[in-house]
Scaffold this active site. Structure first.
Site, PDB file in Angstrom:
ATOM      1  N   TYR A 114       0.854  -1.191   0.000  1.00 31.37           N
ATOM      2  CA  TYR A 114       0.000   0.000   0.000  1.00 31.37           C
ATOM      3  C   TYR A 114       0.890   1.242   0.000  1.00 31.37           C
ATOM      4  O   TYR A 114       1.857   1.320   0.760  1.00 31.37           O
ATOM      5  CB  TYR A 114      -0.879   0.013   1.265  1.00 31.37           C
ATOM      6  CG  TYR A 114      -1.722   1.253   1.383  1.00 31.37           C
ATOM      7  CD1 TYR A 114      -2.970   1.323   0.785  1.00 31.37           C
ATOM      8  CD2 TYR A 114      -1.267   2.379   2.079  1.00 31.37           C
ATOM      9  CE1 TYR A 114      -3.744   2.464   0.875  1.00 31.37           C
ATOM     10  CE2 TYR A 114      -2.034   3.524   2.163  1.00 31.37           C
ATOM     11  CZ  TYR A 114      -3.277   3.562   1.563  1.00 31.37           C
ATOM     12  OH  TYR A 114      -4.037   4.697   1.639  1.00 31.37           O
ATOM     13  N   GLU A 203      -3.203   7.627  -4.325  1.00 34.19           N
ATOM     14  CA  GLU A 203      -3.135   6.327  -3.659  1.00 34.19           C
ATOM     15  C   GLU A 203      -2.898   5.201  -4.659  1.00 34.19           C
ATOM     16  O   GLU A 203      -3.538   5.156  -5.706  1.00 34.19           O
ATOM     17  CB  GLU A 203      -4.452   6.075  -2.921  1.00 34.19           C
ATOM     18  CG  GLU A 203      -4.431   4.831  -2.054  1.00 34.19           C
ATOM     19  CD  GLU A 203      -5.789   4.550  -1.434  1.00 34.19           C
ATOM     20  OE1 GLU A 203      -5.932   4.680  -0.213  1.00 34.19           O
ATOM     21  OE2 GLU A 203      -6.717   4.189  -2.186  1.00 34.19           O
TER      22      GLU A 203
END
Ligand code: ADP
Ligand code: MG
Length: 397
Positions: A114, A203
């Site tokens: 992530y 992101e």
């Protein structure tokens, strides 16, 4: 403002961030043709068909499917996904209709990481957040084991320091020479992208390490800072009106600040501070606001009318609270706007009005003579209490 994954990936590519090959598709035929081209170009028979909506969690909701059977299977999957009402943790129970697809080459995943950049308002710096445990369960990781998320803050003057990027690479298990090089280059690109494109959020989840050891951004999410819109004429082409709240779009067109909320009490207020205080006081008395609406200081009667009509048209609104403190705004303008709006659309729910300030007498007179059933309030608290009670009462009959 949000954009789609495929648009985010096109921007990433401009900053040297590796992304899989892919093509957007607006029909089943386009998806099949795209799959065919991708398979020919890459020599790999696996493609992934991905729903493009402005919400995450698509994989779990059934909006991301792998086709191993070539373009024919890609077509079948496209038929299933296109037009479906995709429900994810981020869409709410009603879901979002899928109108666009992204067909992308399938990659062999070794690990999912992530990686995100966002603005940390407390620290007044851009923050980088990353975790080894990326993928579809990142919310659970953040909730149960927050220590597995690493954060660094970037000095706005010095920029991203090499040692910061390297430290993060080690924390993510990317310390080997070649991966370290790829990661630091990628982070540098992301930081430049964040600043130059005026992002609020950037992101990548997952950022993958392929079986061959390469880093690739497999998902992409960008949210732009709306305040920078004047600097980005290109955003107009990236906007997807289907993904935005129609009432918010309409409000924007007429120059009113409007945000849809989950509750059932519509609010018409002037001034952002008063609008927020109004929402607070409604909550305090046990009600829930249906919207934030600031008609502003210099709104015209026409704008007030439009604003009030937006509230009247909403099915979820079970009561309306008009809370105006006329400073620059004149109370008679507000009253005229409210009356004009109800003349066209009628008033089917309880209305509580608290008017104070410039031309208040004229405003009250207009409302009194309008023939509308209005409860007047002597203060903000009084008004909030009255509208909450009225909504509760009408719900119980
Ligand atoms: P979302 O975050 O909305 O669920 P993602 O784009 O992250 O959507 O896709 C969900 C999952 O599907 C990813 O975590 C990954 O495991 C898999 N996936 C997505 N794109 C590909 C691809 N091109 N090749 C292989 N697997 C993929
Ligand atoms: Mg994802």
């Amino acid at each position: 403002m949000k954009i789609h994954e495929y648009q985010a990936k096109q921007i990433f590519a401009r900053y040297g961030i590796p992304v899989p090959k892919g093509e957007p598709a607006f029909s089943v035929e386009e998806a099949e043709a795209a799959a065919k081209r991708l398979i020919e170009a890459t020599g790999i028979p696996v493609v992934v068909v991905k729903a493009q909506i402005h919400a995450g969690g698509r994989g779990k909701g059934g909006g991301v499917k792998v086709a191993k059977g070539g373009a024919t299977e890609a077509r079948e999957l496209a038929e299933k996904i296109l037009g479906m009402q995709l429900v994810t943790v981020q869409t709410g129970p009603e879901g979002q209709k899928v109108r666009r697809l992204y067909v992308e080459q399938g990659l062999d995943i070794d690990r999912e990481i992530y990686l995100a950049l966002t603005l940390d308002r407390d620290r007044r710096r851009i923050a980088v957040m990353a975790s080894r445990e990326g993928g579809m369960d990142i919310e659970k990781v953040a909730h149960d084991t927050p220590e597995k998320i690493h954060t660094l803050h970037i000095d706005p003057v010095l920029g991203l320091a090499g040692y910061q990027a390297r430290k993060l690479a080690f924390a993510l298990g990317l310390g080997a020479k070649e991966q370290m090089r790829q990661f630091t280059k990628m982070l540098d690109g992301l930081y430049r992208c964040f600043v130059q494109e005026d992002c609020n959020l950037l992101e990548i989840n997952p950022l993958i390490v392929t079986k061959k050891g390469e880093l690739v951004a497999l998902d992409g999410k960008i949210t732009f800072d709306d305040n920078a819109e004047v600097r980005h004429p290109e955003w107009a082409d990236l906007r997807d009106a289907d993904e935005e709240d129609p009432v918010e779009l309409e409000a924007k067109r007429v120059g009113i600040s409007y945000v849809s909320l989950d509750g059932d009490i519509g609010c018409l207020v002037n001034g952002a501070g008063l609008a927020m205080a109004t929402m607070d006081i409604i909550l305090h008395y046990g009600g829930r606001p249906a919207n934030f609406l600031d008609v502003g200081g210099g709104a015209s009667q026409e704008q007030v009318k439009k604003a009030f009509q937006m509230i009247l048209r909403s099915d979820k609104v079970k009561g309306i609270f008009v809370n105006i403190f006329g400073g620059i705004m004149r109370c008679d303008i507000v009253a005229n706007g409210v009356v004009a709006a109800t003349k066209e659309l009628g008033l089917k729910v309880p209305l509580v009005v608290r008017l104070e300030g410039t031309n208040v007498e004229a405003g009250r007179k207009i409302l009194d003579e309008s023939g509308l059933t209005i409860q007047s309030a002597s203060s903000m608290g009084d008004g909030a209490e009255k509208i909450v009670a009225a909504v509760k009462q009408s719900a119980s009959v």
